[in-house]
Design an enzyme around this catalytic site. Structure first.
Site, PDB file in Angstrom:
ATOM      1  N   LYS A  52       0.900  -1.240  -0.111  1.00 45.98           N
ATOM      2  CA  LYS A  52       0.060   0.025   0.052  1.00 45.98           C
ATOM      3  C   LYS A  52       0.915   1.319  -0.099  1.00 45.98           C
ATOM      4  O   LYS A  52       1.737   1.552   0.921  1.00 45.98           O
ATOM      5  CB  LYS A  52      -0.845  -0.006   1.435  1.00 45.98           C
ATOM      6  CG  LYS A  52      -1.641   1.483   1.317  1.00 45.98           C
ATOM      7  CD  LYS A  52      -2.518   1.663   2.485  1.00 45.98           C
ATOM      8  CE  LYS A  52      -2.898   2.806   2.759  1.00 45.98           C
ATOM      9  NZ  LYS A  52      -3.778   3.134   4.007  1.00 45.98           N
ATOM     10  N   GLY A  70      -7.765   9.230   9.524  1.00 45.97           N
ATOM     11  CA  GLY A  70      -8.159   9.633  10.978  1.00 45.97           C
ATOM     12  C   GLY A  70      -9.293  10.593  11.366  1.00 45.97           C
ATOM     13  O   GLY A  70      -9.921  10.847  12.444  1.00 45.97           O
ATOM     14  N   ALA A  80      -9.467   5.773   4.104  1.00 44.79           N
ATOM     15  CA  ALA A  80      -9.455   6.688   4.792  1.00 44.79           C
ATOM     16  C   ALA A  80     -10.734   7.669   4.992  1.00 44.79           C
ATOM     17  O   ALA A  80     -11.508   7.947   4.083  1.00 44.79           O
ATOM     18  CB  ALA A  80      -8.314   7.776   4.320  1.00 44.79           C
ATOM     19  N   ALA A 119      -9.329   1.743   9.478  1.00 44.64           N
ATOM     20  CA  ALA A 119      -8.367   1.269  10.751  1.00 44.64           C
ATOM     21  C   ALA A 119      -8.958   1.769  11.870  1.00 44.64           C
ATOM     22  O   ALA A 119      -9.889   1.334  12.639  1.00 44.64           O
ATOM     23  CB  ALA A 119      -6.990   1.732  10.305  1.00 44.64           C
TER      24      ALA A 119
END
Lengths: 78, 268
Positions: free
Chosen positions: B108, B169, B195, B217
């Site tokens: 990635k 994030g 993301a 994530a």
């Protein structure tokens, strides 16, 4: 001889190879093909002076005074 | 009954194929942000993921447990990333180390511009993609939600393009759904929304827009209950995929009654 390992100073015997260092830092026995003798994946890679040393070359790669080694592994991220 | 079982069979064969490898799950997980390896393992299992990213960092003997081993033990394929790289040069070296350490040529590719935005640096990204493809890597290119750049990366040989929904994030979801749709409509490699995902509905939307998979994530690892959130995403991705395939109704400006007006009873 003195080298830098992951940014810290280390003193090694003059005949040390990459295998010696990988074995020392991971605490695993590493065979001449660069695999762990216990049969499980070792999961690390080595760069010597910003060049990747393939695991098949670890045993044959002698270190020299002032070498900068980076040993990396997979950690959480991404 | 016949119809129902046929439909079930068709969803079972609806595998995600990247570089010739089939995945039953269209949820790719990251591992950043989890407080412990045990908790992470449970969340990954709940999410049903079969492909998971890791970062490459200095080996520390003090570290207890191996993330790589955890993934291997759970039968999850590893996708190393180049997180933290600001230049093509660093990204290429990191990818080469990952290939050696983890014995995979998948990477990635993340080349970020600065720490405040963590947005991809398009120029370095293009340069690194070219170099890595040249060296035999299968590049999963983390990119801006820019249809022009995405197509460029594909033409350079990227195995998958991964446009961001929002900065890493932030949990802001998909800020430019139109661009994501445009990227999907012109791509012939898998498109992975990567993301910015905050919650399950964001992932469902990504799939409804036509993305082939979703990568996230922190939406799971930093959720109050990561295992439960992992499971929520598992269902969200499946739901979004099914909805996309089923074909949604068109949006209309005015109401359209679903009950017939004919045959109404008349009241005084």
């Amino acid at each position: 001889m003195n080298i830098k390992l992951n940014g810290a100073d280390h003193t090694l015997s003059d005949d040390a190879s990459v295998t010696t260092v990988v074995s020392h830092i991971t605490g695993r026995v590493v065979d001449s093909s660069g695999q762990a003798a216990d049969g499980r994946k070792i999961g690390v890679a080595v760069a010597r002076n910003s060049e990747v040393v393939p695991r098949s070359q670890w045993a044959a790669t002698a270190l020299a005074e002032g070498d900068e080694l980076e040993i990396v592994t997979a950690v959480q991220g991404g | 009954m016949t119809t129902a079982s046929t439909q079930t069979a068709s969803t079972q064969t609806d595998a995600l194929v990247i570089d010739g490898v089939e995945f039953g799950s269209r949820l790719i997980m990251g591992t950043g942000g989890a407080p412990s390896l045990d908790g992470l393992g449970a969340a990954l299992l709940a999410s049903g993921t079969e492909l998971t990213t890791v970062a490459m960092r200095r080996y520390s003997p003090a570290e207890t447990g191996s993330l790589f081993q955890l993934l291997v033990d759970h039968g999850i394929r590893v996708l190393p990333n180049t997180a933290g790289c600001f230049t093509a040069k660093d990204a290429v070296l990191t990818a080469e180390l990952a290939r050696e350490a983890l014995e995979t040529d998948w990477v990635k590719l993340e080349v970020i511009a600065d720490e405040q935005t963590l947005l991809p640096d398009a120029v370095e990204l293009v340069d690194a993609t070219e170099k890595l493809v040249d060296r035999g890597f299968k590049v999963f290119a983390y990119t801006n939600d820019d249809p022009v750049l995405a197509l460029r990366l594909e033409n350079l040989g990227a195995a998958a393009v991964m446009p961001l929904g929002a900065p890493i994030g932030t949990g802001l979801g998909i800020l430019n759904p139109h661009n994501i749709e445009l990227i999907v409509s012109r791509a012939s490699v898998p498109v992975v929304l990567d993301a910015g995902i905050g919650t399950a509905s964001d992932a469902a939307l990504a799939m409804e827009l036509g993305c082939d998979a979703v990568l996230l994530a922190t939406a799971v690892t930093r959720a109050q209950n990561p295992v439960q959130m992992g499971e929520a995403f598992k269902h969200a991705v499946i739901a979004g995929r099914l909805a996309k395939q089923a074909g949604r109704i068109p949006r209309r400006e005015h109401a359209l009654a679903s009950s017939a007006m004919e045959g109404r009873a008349e009241f005084l």
